[in-house]
Design a protein around this motif. Structure first.
Motif, PDB file in Angstrom:
ATOM      1  N   ASP A 282       1.228  -1.012   0.025  1.00 54.55           N
ATOM      2  CA  ASP A 282       0.286  -0.052  -0.138  1.00 54.55           C
ATOM      3  C   ASP A 282       0.760   1.250  -0.145  1.00 54.55           C
ATOM      4  O   ASP A 282       2.549   1.074   0.089  1.00 54.55           O
ATOM      5  N   ASP A 283       0.323   2.293  -0.239  1.00 56.55           N
ATOM      6  CA  ASP A 283       1.221   3.846  -0.364  1.00 56.55           C
ATOM      7  C   ASP A 283       0.763   4.667   0.686  1.00 56.55           C
ATOM      8  O   ASP A 283      -0.181   4.691   0.836  1.00 56.55           O
TER       9      ASP A 283
ATOM     10  N   GLY B 150       1.260  -2.178   8.077  1.00 57.35           N
ATOM     11  CA  GLY B 150       2.391  -2.974   7.409  1.00 57.35           C
ATOM     12  C   GLY B 150       3.313  -3.120   8.212  1.00 57.35           C
ATOM     13  O   GLY B 150       3.183  -2.833   9.715  1.00 57.35           O
ATOM     14  N   SER B 151       4.292  -4.001   8.834  1.00 58.09           N
ATOM     15  CA  SER B 151       4.858  -4.553   9.674  1.00 58.09           C
ATOM     16  C   SER B 151       6.370  -3.763   9.325  1.00 58.09           C
ATOM     17  O   SER B 151       7.272  -3.860   8.092  1.00 58.09           O
ATOM     18  N   VAL B 152       7.394  -3.509  10.330  1.00 54.18           N
ATOM     19  CA  VAL B 152       8.321  -2.925  10.343  1.00 54.18           C
ATOM     20  C   VAL B 152       9.454  -3.271  11.040  1.00 54.18           C
ATOM     21  O   VAL B 152       8.934  -4.025  12.408  1.00 54.18           O
ATOM     22  N   THR B 153      10.379  -4.184  10.381  1.00 57.61           N
ATOM     23  CA  THR B 153      11.363  -4.707  10.859  1.00 57.61           C
ATOM     24  C   THR B 153      12.623  -3.666  11.715  1.00 57.61           C
ATOM     25  O   THR B 153      12.801  -3.385  11.034  1.00 57.61           O
ATOM     26  N   VAL B 154      12.582  -3.922  13.113  1.00 56.23           N
ATOM     27  CA  VAL B 154      13.716  -3.215  13.480  1.00 56.23           C
ATOM     28  C   VAL B 154      14.778  -3.576  14.334  1.00 56.23           C
ATOM     29  O   VAL B 154      14.851  -5.004  15.101  1.00 56.23           O
TER      30      VAL B 154
ATOM     31  N   ASN C  25      -0.273   4.561  15.381  1.00 52.66           N
ATOM     32  CA  ASN C  25      -0.260   3.615  13.897  1.00 52.66           C
ATOM     33  C   ASN C  25      -1.355   2.758  13.991  1.00 52.66           C
ATOM     34  O   ASN C  25      -0.145   1.781  13.708  1.00 52.66           O
ATOM     35  N   PRO C  26      -2.231   3.156  14.300  1.00 51.35           N
ATOM     36  CA  PRO C  26      -3.235   1.346  13.942  1.00 51.35           C
ATOM     37  C   PRO C  26      -2.535   0.655  12.627  1.00 51.35           C
ATOM     38  O   PRO C  26      -2.753   0.409  11.654  1.00 51.35           O
ATOM     39  N   GLY C  27      -2.253  -0.534  12.315  1.00 44.48           N
ATOM     40  CA  GLY C  27      -2.136  -1.402  10.913  1.00 44.48           C
ATOM     41  C   GLY C  27      -0.999  -2.018  10.998  1.00 44.48           C
ATOM     42  O   GLY C  27      -0.965  -2.182  10.344  1.00 44.48           O
ATOM     43  N   VAL C  28       0.076  -1.010  12.051  1.00 43.76           N
ATOM     44  CA  VAL C  28       1.109  -1.717  11.826  1.00 43.76           C
ATOM     45  C   VAL C  28       1.690  -2.018  12.563  1.00 43.76           C
ATOM     46  O   VAL C  28       1.667  -1.653  14.312  1.00 43.76           O
ATOM     47  N   THR C  29       2.463  -3.093  12.368  1.00 46.08           N
ATOM     48  CA  THR C  29       3.866  -4.123  13.735  1.00 46.08           C
ATOM     49  C   THR C  29       4.848  -3.870  13.846  1.00 46.08           C
ATOM     50  O   THR C  29       5.775  -4.165  12.644  1.00 46.08           O
ATOM     51  N   VAL C  30       5.166  -3.676  15.190  1.00 48.21           N
ATOM     52  CA  VAL C  30       6.985  -3.616  15.443  1.00 48.21           C
ATOM     53  C   VAL C  30       7.700  -4.263  15.344  1.00 48.21           C
ATOM     54  O   VAL C  30       7.319  -4.965  16.344  1.00 48.21           O
ATOM     55  N   THR C  31       8.265  -5.310  14.828  1.00 48.21           N
ATOM     56  CA  THR C  31       9.191  -6.317  15.222  1.00 48.21           C
ATOM     57  C   THR C  31      10.570  -6.290  15.416  1.00 48.21           C
ATOM     58  O   THR C  31      11.558  -5.359  14.187  1.00 48.21           O
TER      59      THR C  31
END
Lengths: 352, 284, 264
Positions: free
Chosen positions: C27-28, C42-46, C67-73
């Protein structure tokens, strides 16, 4: 007591209890004979100290080795015994010489002396040149002799042999039996030998003890036992026809009412025995001197040495030996009806 | 089968007789077995080949003589051997106990002995700390009474390696003892040998190949141990930094250094394992 | 026959459709500064240095809330190990290192999407068991006999800083172990296996229940700057940029300072 071995072996086995009194004098060879599962190996293991008794005792040389009543038990390694196992159990990683030297070395003898002693024993059993061989390089007969030398090297009071000739082929057995007889005769201690071959027993043993279902059913010297068997087992072993009945003079009434005419007058319960070769077969009822004739049906025909052994059914079951020519001439095949004839003089009768 | 009359190019006079007969030689391997076997071999060998290909051959000499390398190698070999000796000393009697005696709870004991096999090595290291650490059940007492501490010492490395490698030895030796015929010990008893003499002069020689095989497995496992070592014994060059640790640390800084260290460990291990004769570790 | 082939193609088609959605970040998204709501999905990997464990976990939770809709790993480890993973091609979005040197490994390889930016710095303290039973007051006490000290390995930023500080103090300290990352060194103190370790102030504070952190003046000369950067190979580049911006923002800074970091 002049007996070197004095034992009363009582061991619980699945199915029966072994209850075996056994004695042996120095230099005497006693053979334990009996069918499989009779308890012979159990008896040998109890004598060796590999199995504790549940009752009775084992005394060797006046020393009590196993007495459940007092709780005394001397382990195998402390007994003055030598065992020749059925499959010899020669240590595979040691040479024949070291195998024989093993026993003396365990008793504290130095390696050099033990090896010299072992070399002497191997020489006596005729294997001096195989001293450096490993057991897997020896033939069956050679392995047997090494096992014997190994057991004798510790100079045991009691020598135990478990079916010593069973694993050998017929040819080797003949030679080895002779050798074994010589060594057993030279052995000053007592010997107990287990066998199922009556020939072994007769050649090697001074006295036979027949064991069935854990009990002694007959005991005596070889000649007596083999000519006057008291059980089917021995009779079959030595190849005799054996019956039990009630004698009145020279007539014996067997089970089922059948009467046999015998030679020796007896009274009361008796055994009657005769050889299969004493039975003659006729196509019709014979008319002659044999006092005992009866009709019978052939059940089976089997080779027996150079002759044929005919199993017969009739008023009494029995075995008869005939030549192959006679069998062919008379057309003796299973199912055929014949007349059996037995001379009274061929029978042996003795009190039961 | 009558000989066919068609000829193939270059066929000799008897070639047409051979056709149609299945050839059975000892070299013939069924395809169903050969293909997975080759895949398995490839799976094991290709990563090692990858190491060899990526080795910086040009800079190899100076990397090999870098200070830490030989030190880590020496430490690895010494600790692995010491750990194996410790496992032999304790493991063979334990295996004998499991194989030749009966006591209540024997199955449980055997299960416990194999626990280090399934335990992640790091967990093993933590467990060792809890027992032998400075405040551990036994370690604390050792520290107070004798001033002996085990973590961060070479002895600690030996302990950690022995902990993870001992099950291999015990299982191999127990298997060998079970396979050995107990009747030889009976024969020895009838000849006058007590239990200890029979064990020493009859049983041990008979199971020696099994013990050797177990010891080899044990040594190889000890050599490669990482997690328990770094957790219990820590990491310090010359004292507790074994080859696996050195490789791991080098990996973070310099991939090529890591490859060189891995290559050294690989070459040494293969050389030692390949030099073992078959007949030393297989029962005749 | 026809039926089976049809079933197969349906199955393959379904599989393709299913995997098409697994890319994440298709998605944009519109990146918003300071975590304005509804910006990223989306998901963000840190990948972050071990010393950032507690603070980044909180920041991650805040970012997800914003930011609902985001998962941070997160993946926390020694910075040098993480740098190694990135240069080997690990699929991560953001890298937060504990030293410029470890970040340099990544920028040298060209794996960064933009210039790294320093967002906090950290100082060393001496971590000791609660109550300081051995009475350690400074670097000099660490070289006393019978005192066991754990340090980080030099390759790790914490270890590099320790070395700088110790060299500057002219200390002859020989540690008993050189640990992989700062949390390992700290755990040795908590287990009681060592008497002291040189760790970050933030680590000592995070473990305040078990350890005390002892300040020492020489640490000022060995401060570690923590850079952060979005990665070029990021599967979710918009999410990566958003996270980096969030970390540089005020809310995140407050969390970091509370943990014991210093603002750059």
């Amino acid at each position: 007591m002049t007996e070197l071995l004095d034992a009363h072996l009582v061991v619980e086995r699945p199915g029966f209890t072994l209850d075996l009194p056994l004695t042996a004098a120095p230099g005497e060879v006693v053979a334990l004979l009996g069918p499989n599962g009779a308890g012979k190996t159990t008896a040998l293991r109890a004598l060796a100290g590999l199995l504790p008794l549940h009752g009775g005792h084992v005394t060797i040389g006046g020393r009590r080795l196993d007495d459940p009543d007092t709780g005394r038990f001397v382990a195998a390694e402390k007994r003055s015994i030598g065992v020749v196992f059925q499959d010899y159990l020669l240590f595979p990683h040691l040479t024949a010489l070291d195998n024989v030297a093993f026993g003396p070395r365990c008793r504290g003898v130095s390696r050099q002396r033990a090896r010299a002693d072992a070399a002497g024993w191997l020489d006596r059993v005729g294997l001096a040149e195989h001293a450096r061989r490993r057991p897997r390089q020896l033939s069956g007969g050679q392995a047997q002799r090494v096992a014997l030398a190994r057991a004798l090297a510790v100079r045991p009071d009691l020598l135990l042999l478990d079916e010593p000739l069973a694993a050998l082929d017929a040819r080797t057995r003949l030679d080895t039996r002779v050798h074994l007889h010589r060594h057993l005769a030279e052995h000053p201690g007592a010997t107990v030998l287990i066998t199922h071959d009556p020939l072994d027993a007769m050649v090697l043993a001074d006295r036979l003890v027949i064991v069935e279902q854990g009990r002694v059913v007959q005991s005596g010297d070889a000649a007596t036992v083999t000519t006057r068997p008291r059980t089917d087992y021995v009779a079959r072993l030595v190849g005799l026809n054996l019956y039990r009945g009630r004698a009145d003079g020279t007539t014996v009434e067997l089970a089922g009412g059948f009467r046999l005419a015998t030679a020796e007058p007896q009274h009361g319960e008796v055994f009657v025995a005769f050889r299969p070769s004493a039975v003659a077969l006729y196509p019709r009822q014979p008319d002659g001197s044999p006092r005992n004739t009866w009709p019978a049906t052939i059940v089976a025909v089997a080779p027996s040495g150079d002759n044929l052994r005919i199993e017969l059914a009739g008023p009494i079951p029995l075995a008869a030996d005939v030549t192959p020519a006679a069998a062919a001439h008379l057309n003796l095949t299973p199912g055929a009806r014949v007349w059996a004839a037995l001379k009274a003089t061929e029978t042996t009768t003795y009190p039961a | 089968m009558p000989p066919t009359s068609t000829k193939t190019a270059g066929a000799g006079p008897v070639a047409h007789l051979r056709r149609g007969r299945p050839r059975r030689g000892s070299a013939r391997v069924p395809v169903v077995l050969a293909v997975p076997a080759l895949l398995g071999l490839g799976f094991l060998v290709l990563p090692l080949a990858g190491l060899l290909i990526r080795t910086p051959w040009s800079s190899l000499p100076q990397r090999l003589t870098a200070p830490g390398v030989l030190e880590a190698l020496r430490l690895s070999l010494v600790t692995a051997t010491a750990a194996t000796l410790l496992c032999l000393l304790l493991g063979v009697p334990l295996a004998w106990l499991l194989a030749r005696t009966t006591f209540p709870g024997r199955r449980l004991v055997r299960a416990l002995v194999t626990v280090p096999l399934v335990l992640p090595p790091v967990v093993g290291g933590v467990a060792l700390l809890l027992v032998f650490g400075r405040r551990g059940l036994i370690g604390g007492w050792l520290d107070e009474t004798f001033g002996i501490t085990l973590p961060f010492t070479t002895t600690g490395v030996v302990l950690a390696e022995a902990f993870v490698a001992m099950p291999f030895l015990v299982i191999a030796v127990e298997g060998a003892l079970r396979g050995a015929d107990a009747r030889y010990e009976e024969a020895a008893a009838t000849l006058g040998a007590g239990r200890w003499t029979a064990f020493r002069r009859v049983t041990l020689p008979l199971v020696a190949p099994g013990i050797a095989a177990g010891a080899v497995l044990c040594w190889a496992r000890a050599l490669g141990e990482f997690g328990a070592t770094i957790t219990f014994a820590g990491n310090f060059p010359g004292r507790t930094q074994t080859m696996p640790l050195a490789v791991y640390l080098a990996l973070e800084q310099d991939l090529e250094a890591a490859i060189v260290l891995s290559l050294v460990l690989l070459v040494v291990s293969v050389a030692i394992l390949a030099s073992l004769r078959d007949r030393w570790i297989t029962t005749p | 026959m026809r039926g089976r082939r049809w079933t197969l193609s349906v199955a393959v088609g379904a599989l393709l459709l299913a995997t098409a959605g697994c890319g994440g970040g298709d998605d944009d998204p519109r990146p918003g500064a300071d975590g304005s709501p509804g910006a990223v999905t989306g998901s963000v990997t840190v990948l972050a240095a071990a010393s950032l464990t507690e603070s980044f976990t909180r920041i991650g939770a805040d970012f997800e809330a914003a930011n609902p809709g985001v998962t941070v790993t997160f993946s926390f480890a020694g910075s040098s190990q993480l740098a190694q993973q990135i240069t080997a091609g690990a699929p991560a979005d953001v890298f937060a290192a504990a030293s410029p040197a470890t970040m340099k490994t990544v920028t040298d390889a060209g794996d960064n999407a933009a210039e790294p930016q320093v967002f906090v710095s950290n100082q060393l303290v001496i971590a000791v068991a609660k109550g300081d039973p051995k009475g350690i007051t400074g670097l000099a006490d660490l070289t006393k006999p019978d005192t066991k000290v754990a340090l980080c390995a030099e390759q790790v930023p914490c270890g590099a800083a320790a070395k700088t500080a110790l060299d500057a103090a002219g200390s002859a300290l020989t540690p008993v172990t050189l640990e992989q990352d700062v949390k390992q060194a700290l755990s040795k103190v908590r287990l009681g296996e060592v008497d002291a370790a040189l760790v970050y102030r933030t680590d000592a504070r995070a473990a305040a229940a078990d350890v005390d952190g002892i300040e020492f003046p020489e640490s000022a000369g060995a401060v570690n700057d923590y850079p952060i950067v979005a990665l070029k190979q990021a599967p979710n580049s918009a999410g990566a940029a958003a996270f980096v911006a969030y970390v540089l923002g005020d809310k995140a800074r407050a969390v970091l300072v509370e943990a014991g970091f210093q603002a750059p």
